[in-house]
Design an enzyme around this catalytic site. Structure first.
Site, short mmCIF file in Angstrom:
data_model
loop_
_atom_site.label_atom_id
_atom_site.label_comp_id
_atom_site.label_asym_id
_atom_site.label_seq_id
_atom_site.Cartn_x
_atom_site.Cartn_y
_atom_site.Cartn_z
N GLU A 142 55.83 43.24 44.44
CA GLU A 142 55.71 43.17 45.90
C GLU A 142 57.02 42.80 46.58
O GLU A 142 57.15 41.74 47.21
CB GLU A 142 54.59 42.21 46.31
N CYS A 150 71.71 34.61 53.72
CA CYS A 150 72.64 33.74 53.00
C CYS A 150 74.08 34.27 53.14
O CYS A 150 74.31 35.32 53.73
CB CYS A 150 72.25 33.65 51.53
N GLU A 295 46.71 46.25 41.69
CA GLU A 295 45.90 45.02 41.74
C GLU A 295 44.70 45.31 42.63
O GLU A 295 44.84 45.43 43.84
CB GLU A 295 46.71 43.85 42.30
N GLU A 343 47.30 29.62 41.66
CA GLU A 343 46.13 30.48 41.88
C GLU A 343 44.96 30.12 40.96
O GLU A 343 44.24 30.99 40.48
CB GLU A 343 46.55 31.94 41.71
C1 GLA Z 1 49.67 39.42 45.01
C2 GLA Z 1 50.46 39.27 43.73
C3 GLA Z 1 49.67 38.71 42.60
C4 GLA Z 1 48.73 37.65 43.06
C5 GLA Z 1 47.84 38.22 44.11
C6 GLA Z 1 46.80 37.25 44.56
O1 GLA Z 1 49.23 40.68 45.28
O2 GLA Z 1 51.08 40.45 43.33
O3 GLA Z 1 50.56 38.18 41.66
O4 GLA Z 1 49.42 36.56 43.53
O5 GLA Z 1 48.63 38.56 45.22
O6 GLA Z 1 45.89 37.84 45.43
ZN ZN Z 2 70.91 36.68 50.84
#
Ligand code: GLA
Ligand code: ZN
Length: 662
Positions: A142, A150, A295, A343
């Site tokens: 992500e 910075c 996911e 988590e």
């Molecule tokens: C994101 C991350 C995961 C996890 C989920 C939880 O999408 O990629 O590692 O933290 O959120 O919902």
């Molecule tokens: Zn930076």
């Protein structure tokens, strides 16, 4: 199709791994994603690599017929790295250095971090590049935040600007730095957008910083993708996008990937499953081909508060929702909730006790069984759409850098149109600047402030060739330096729309502005947020203002211009909810596009098509827990239940039907 789960063997005793693999196989899984946060487990201290645990995990999974997608672990730098090189830490908008203790605290522009990235990624690629149990790679996790300010970013921004503008005279001209005495005589004088905490930085500088951060993120991903490809045999490279993240151009990044994937957490936006649908469609659009959900939510989530657990049948429906929009891979997050860490109450397929009694396990296992039957039908199908929405991260940045447009919100206006299309149950495709538009009959281009020769010609060609194009207020008002045009609005697009605009106003207070009943349904429509006062030239009025001063002065609210073989519409206002619904259904009629089936609200209908024989799979999804009605125009066989339905029928709460059509 691929069906699987995100697994963290490093969180569990090794003697449990075979049980997990066996249970995964029993659930119908064939794919497992591993290792995307496991840097400290692979390299506990600098240079001491230990892949033996990962080898053993992959072996065990392979013994149960499970293939592996490996994530590079760069979203979570280990403590030894940040201790030795604190300058890799990102600095946020408020000039705070992000300390270790969470994840995503590094700067994508840090050369030191990039060196470490190269090492860990190459080491993994060399080890597993030829391993045919590993089918693909995910870069990082992500990407897109934090936006960093910075010293490394400052230096690289200056270098980027030198390259872009060549000399300071050019930069000063194209940024309009004469305003408030900003003319720069040395590159080092150029500030970052957060340097002065007072209101707005120069909009041209701000837009360039957004472009710079986007390019930096795309470059960081490419660095990884290139290293992986060097060693990869048949393995593909993907990234797990959050398609609504605004801070980089996802279309741009997708050019460097083989596959787009995204992380699909519907309960976060439970009130708006349209938004989830838009997430699917956007991800499809990034590469204009089927994607994966890397996911897929299947339990409650750790958010600011724990979110509710999915109701019975909901996880199944979400799974089909993904597939209906073009997912060819469904990977559930996560196998089993971790007993520790941030988590620890983020549910998974299993619950903490690891037992088969978990509701997720039961439900997903039966989805797996259904999919075995359906897979043959789904494989090879794609999503086709005759309606497109032009989506531009850059146009959104242009709006964001000039916050005085408020209350207009680029993404919200996109969603207003998307929701109306969604209700009409038509397939929608998101397109970008470089997309080929020829397959589309109707193209919506909500809020496109910046226009240039390229876009002007692209849209003119589209309409000349018979396309129907819809533009809106705040379009064509700027150039790509983020300067307001000196042409009459809508600037370069005036000819295409056949109109002129000399007056406009945000709407905040009474008297209300309303629009005439252009659909002949006995309604008038209230403008909210914005009104452009259209003077038609070659265009005709489709709807005039009915009340308020724009009406008194005789202005048009929506115009329609026959141009070449097609039509260009200009919508001068943002409206209340019903406005979009009625406008869009009229546009669909005019462009000769019909909805597939009509269902009650919350029933979604989507199609996938087999390009080889034009056979269509029609997915019907009930997003609510209550039964809803559906009107079928003909006799259809539901592939899931092997039953035939006709006319008025009922879709059960969270129900799914899959029809095949010739
Ligand atoms: C994101 C991350 C995961 C996890 C989920 C939880 O999408 O990629 O590692 O933290 O959120 O919902
Ligand atoms: Zn930076």
């Amino acid at each position: 199709m691929h069906f699987g789960v995100d697994y963290y063997p490093e969180h569990w005793p090794e003697d449990r791994w075979s049980t997990d693999a066996k249970m995964m196989q029993e659930a119908g899984f064939d794919t497992v994603r591993l290792a995307e946060f496991a840097w400290s487990k692979i390299e506990e201290t600098e240079g001491n690599l230990d892949f033996s645990w990962l080898d053993r995990a992959i072996n065990i999974l392979a013994n149960y017929g499970l293939e592996v997608v490996l994530g590079t672990p760069t979203a979570a730098p280990p403590p030894w790295l940040t201790e030795k090189h604190p300058n890799v830490l990102a600095v946020n908008k408020d000039k705070q250095e992000l300390k270790p203790g969470h994840r995503r605290h590094y700067c994508v522009n840090s050369e030191v971090y990039r060196e470490y990235t190269k090492k860990i990624v190459s080491n993994m690629a060399e080890r597993y590049g030829e391993d045919d149990r590993v089918i693909g790679w995910q870069t990082d996790n992500e990407l897109g935040h934090p936006v960093c300010y910075c010293d490394d970013c400052r230096g690289k921004f200056h270098t980027w600007l030198r390259k872009k503008y060549g000399n300071l005279d050019e930069l000063n001209r194209r940024w309009g730095t004469v305003f408030w005495s900003h003319e720069y005589t040395d590159w080092d004088q150029i500030p970052l957008p957060n340097d002065n905490p007072r209101k707005g930085p120069n909009p041209s500088l701000h837009l360039d910083y957004k472009r710079f951060f986007s390019k930096s993120t795309v470059e960081y991903n490419k660095l990884q993708a290139d290293l992986l490809r060097k060693e990869a045999g048949d393995q593909w490279v993907c990234h797990n996008f959050m398609p609504h993240f605004p801070n980089f151009d996802h279309f741009d990044m997708a050019d460097d990937l083989d596959l787009a994937t995204w992380d699909h957490y519907p309960t976060e936006i439970r009130e708006s499953y349209e938004e989830v649908s838009a997430g699917h469609d956007l991800t499809y659009g990034f590469k204009d081909k089927p994607f994966w959900v890397m996911e897929q939510q299947c339990s409650y989530l750790t958010r600011d508060e724990l979110t509710p657990a999915p109701r019975p049948g909901e996880t199944r429906m979400w799974t089909y929702h993904s597939i209906a929009h073009g997912a060819d891979g469904i990977i559930y997050f996560r196998w089993r909730p971790c007993r520790f860490g941030d988590e620890q109450f983020h549910g998974g397929v299993l619950q903490h006790d690891g037992s088969r009694k978990s509701p997720g396990y039961q439900e997903i296992k039966s989805v797996g069984e259904e999919l075995v039957e359906l897979e043959e039908e789904i494989d090879g199908t794609v999503v086709d759409a005759n309606v497109g929405i032009y989506y531009s991260f850059e146009q959104n940045w242009s709006m964001e850098t000039y916050r005085y447009h408020s209350p207009i919100d680029y993404k919200e206006e996109i969603m207003n149109y998307y929701r109306a299309l969604f209700e009409a149950n038509v397939n929608v495709k998101f397109v970008s600047r470089n997309s080929v538009l020829s397959g589309l009959d109707l193209l919506l281009v909500p809020i496109m402030p910046m226009a240039d020769q390229f876009l002007e010609s692209k849209f003119e060609e589209f309409v000349k060739d018979g396309g129907h194009l819809v533009g809106t207020y705040r379009s064509g008002i700027k150039d790509f330096d983020n300067h307001v045009t000196d042409r009459t609005f809508p600037g370069r697009l005036s000819e295409l729309f056949g109109i002129e605009i000399h007056e406009f106003t945000p709407i905040k207070e009474k008297p209300e502005v309303t629009l005439t009943d252009f659909r002949g349904q006995g309604k008038s429509y209230r403008a909210v947020d914005w009104v452009d006062c259209i003077e038609t030239k070659e265009a005709k009025s489709m709807a005039d203002y009915e009340t308020g001063w724009p009406a008194d002065k005789g202005f048009t609210g929506i115009s329609r211009n026959d141009y070449g073989g097609g039509v260009a519409y200009y919508v001068g206002l943002s409206g209340e909810e019903g406005f979009y619904r009625d406008l869009v259904s009229g546009l669909l009629e005019e462009s000769g596009l019909e909805q597939i089936f009509t269902g009650e609200k919350e029933v979604e209908v989507r199609k996938r098509i087999d390009p080889l024989n034009d056979e269509e799979l029609v997915f019907v999804l009930n997003h609510s827990s209550e039964p809803k009605s559906l009107q079928l125009d003909g006799e259809f066989r539901d592939l899931i239940r092997s039953e035939t339905f006709t006319g008025s029928t009922e879709v059960e709460g969270f129900g799914v039907m899959v029809f095949k059509e010739k």
